[in-house]
Design a protein around this motif. Structure first.
Motif, PDB file in Angstrom:
ATOM      1  N   SER A 176       0.836  -1.212   0.000  1.00  0.00           N
ATOM      2  CA  SER A 176       0.000   0.000   0.000  1.00  0.00           C
ATOM      3  C   SER A 176       0.867   1.258   0.000  1.00  0.00           C
ATOM      4  O   SER A 176       0.509   2.270  -0.619  1.00  0.00           O
ATOM      5  N   ILE A 177       2.015   1.177   0.699  1.00  0.00           N
ATOM      6  CA  ILE A 177       2.928   2.327   0.700  1.00  0.00           C
ATOM      7  C   ILE A 177       3.540   2.510  -0.686  1.00  0.00           C
ATOM      8  O   ILE A 177       3.598   3.623  -1.225  1.00  0.00           O
ATOM      9  N   ALA A 178       4.002   1.411  -1.290  1.00  0.00           N
ATOM     10  CA  ALA A 178       4.660   1.483  -2.596  1.00  0.00           C
ATOM     11  C   ALA A 178       3.703   1.985  -3.676  1.00  0.00           C
ATOM     12  O   ALA A 178       4.108   2.725  -4.589  1.00  0.00           O
ATOM     13  N   MET A 179       2.406   1.626  -3.579  1.00  0.00           N
ATOM     14  CA  MET A 179       1.438   2.060  -4.590  1.00  0.00           C
ATOM     15  C   MET A 179       1.102   3.544  -4.473  1.00  0.00           C
ATOM     16  O   MET A 179       0.619   4.158  -5.408  1.00  0.00           O
ATOM     17  N   GLY A 180       1.381   4.114  -3.287  1.00  0.00           N
ATOM     18  CA  GLY A 180       1.037   5.524  -3.071  1.00  0.00           C
ATOM     19  C   GLY A 180       2.155   6.491  -3.375  1.00  0.00           C
ATOM     20  O   GLY A 180       1.961   7.704  -3.304  1.00  0.00           O
ATOM     21  N   ASP A 213       6.747   7.151  -3.378  1.00  0.00           N
ATOM     22  CA  ASP A 213       8.122   6.711  -3.129  1.00  0.00           C
ATOM     23  C   ASP A 213       8.208   5.992  -1.780  1.00  0.00           C
ATOM     24  O   ASP A 213       7.930   6.574  -0.727  1.00  0.00           O
ATOM     25  N   PHE A 214       8.622   4.738  -1.802  1.00  0.00           N
ATOM     26  CA  PHE A 214       8.713   3.954  -0.568  1.00  0.00           C
ATOM     27  C   PHE A 214       9.716   4.552   0.404  1.00  0.00           C
ATOM     28  O   PHE A 214       9.543   4.481   1.625  1.00  0.00           O
ATOM     29  N   MET A 215      10.766   5.178  -0.118  1.00  0.00           N
ATOM     30  CA  MET A 215      11.819   5.708   0.738  1.00  0.00           C
ATOM     31  C   MET A 215      11.349   6.885   1.572  1.00  0.00           C
ATOM     32  O   MET A 215      12.020   7.281   2.542  1.00  0.00           O
ATOM     33  N   LEU A 216      10.199   7.485   1.210  1.00  0.00           N
ATOM     34  CA  LEU A 216       9.645   8.547   2.056  1.00  0.00           C
ATOM     35  C   LEU A 216       9.298   8.015   3.448  1.00  0.00           C
ATOM     36  O   LEU A 216       9.206   8.779   4.415  1.00  0.00           O
ATOM     37  N   PHE A 217       9.110   6.706   3.541  1.00  0.00           N
ATOM     38  CA  PHE A 217       8.708   6.098   4.814  1.00  0.00           C
ATOM     39  C   PHE A 217       9.894   5.515   5.584  1.00  0.00           C
ATOM     40  O   PHE A 217       9.709   4.792   6.547  1.00  0.00           O
TER      41      PHE A 217
END
Length: 251
Positions: free
Chosen positions: A19-23, A25-29
């Protein structure tokens, strides 16, 4: 191996990650200071609640959630009936030559063959159950504590981030990113608690309950064998430990 624990853990974390990757940049998290506050702080605060030895032993207890293989009560009853039949026909000493896979049952049979008093055997085996439950409860408590502490450390991290953000209000462009980083600690705490620690503690409690039932069944088996109980009567007695739908047809 308990595949349900592994599938649940990987599935839960996978869904969150997807869900994070679909929204975006994963690295923001990913934020190293936030990770240190939540992960490091949670373990340190939890360590304050228990001894160092119990802290490390709790990781061994946690492994039970992944590698535990619960005893099948139906197979234990089948084994109990077989052993009771041997003892009734050939005497208790005949059990010395029988192969028993379950270590707890083997221990009880050995004490039977050695001629110990039934009350003493029941007391020793019951005490072993109680001590095992105590050890398991220490492990469960640590993971419950992590489940409690992780969101709290996440909130502390958020407050630290907010203070640092408010101290730099002269730069409006930095407020948004700083706020996002501050909220990450709350996210980390919620994930640790709800996707790992609390489910793990609940699974350990479930396993401990099953183990207590199996060992109680074994104590009744040993007691029945020493009393020379009829194997069919013993089977009926032991079937009380099995859900009604799974009992043998003879019950």
């Amino acid at each position: 191996m308990d595949i349900a624990t592994l599938v649940g853990l990987l599935g839960g974390l996978g869904i969150i990650g997807a869900s994070i990757a679909m929204g975006g940049d994963f690295m923001l998290f990913v934020n190293v200071p936030s990770i240190l506050i939540v992960f490091g702080g949670t373990f340190m605060v939890t360590l304050m609640r228990i001894t160092l030895g119990d802290f490390f032993r709790s990781f061994g207890v946690a492994a039970k959630a992944f590698f535990n293989k619960p005893d099948d009560p139906a197979k234990l009853i089948e084994e109990a009936v077989r052993l009771a039949d041997v003892a009734r026909k050939n005497g208790l000493l005949a059990l010395e030559n029988e192969t028993v896979e379950n270590p707890f049952l083997q221990k009880g049979i050995t004490m039977c063959v050695d001629g110990h008093d039934p009350a003493l055997i029941r007391k020793m085996l019951t005490e072993e159950i109680n001590q095992a439950i105590t050890r398991h409860e220490v492990g469960q408590d640590m993971w419950k504590s992590i489940g409690d502490m992780a969101p709290a450390m996440g909130m502390i991290g958020t407050l630290i981030g907010l203070v640092q953000m408010l101290a730099n209000m002269s730069d409006p462009a930095s407020i948004g990113p700083a706020m996002a980083v501050a909220l990450l600690t709350t996210l980390y705490g919620a994930v640790i608690a709800n996707a790992f620690a609390i489910p793990l503690a609940d699974k350990l409690a479930l396993i401990s309950g099953y183990e207590k039932i199996s060992k109680s069944l074994i104590i009744e088996t040993i007691n029945g064998i020493q009393e020379g109980m009829n194997p069919k009567v013993l089977e009926t007695l032991l079937n009380a430990y099995v859900p009604e739908k799974k009992r043998s047809a003879g019950d």
